[in-house]
Design a protein around this motif. Structure first.
Motif: not given
Length: 92
Positions: A25-32, A63-75
């Motif tokens: 996903g994207s940081t923008a999606e997390c912010e949304q 957390e997703g919007a602030q993480t350095a590894d968003l894909d890993q956060h999602i997984v």
């Protein structure tokens, strides 16, 4: 035109489902997600059952919007994502 609460719930489920299905996903999606969850939590028309789930989604998106590894956060949240989509579907 502003979205009503049902449209917001649908959009929230769509983004969560995309994260769960695509494992990215994207940081923008997390912010949304964060904005949608916050808006729905203060809406009197939204069931308390969903509000409890929205709190978890709000933290996930922050957390997703602030993480350095968003894909890993999602997984690492795959089980949560699946559960949230199912639960929201039952209550909405």
């Amino acid at each position: 035109m502003p979205l009503n609460h049902q449209d917001q719930v649908t959009l929230l489920k769509d983004i969560l489902n995309d994260h769960q299905t695509d494992c990215c996903g994207s940081t923008a999606e997390c912010e949304q997600l964060e904005r949608l969850a916050k808006s729905l939590m203060v809406n009197a028309q939204v069931s308390q059952n969903i509000k409890d789930i929205l709190q978890d989604i709000y933290y996930y998106s922050q957390e997703g919007a602030q993480t350095a590894d968003l894909d890993q956060h999602i997984v690492s949240n795959q089980e949560n994502l699946s559960q949230w989509v199912n639960d929201i579907g039952q209550f909405s």
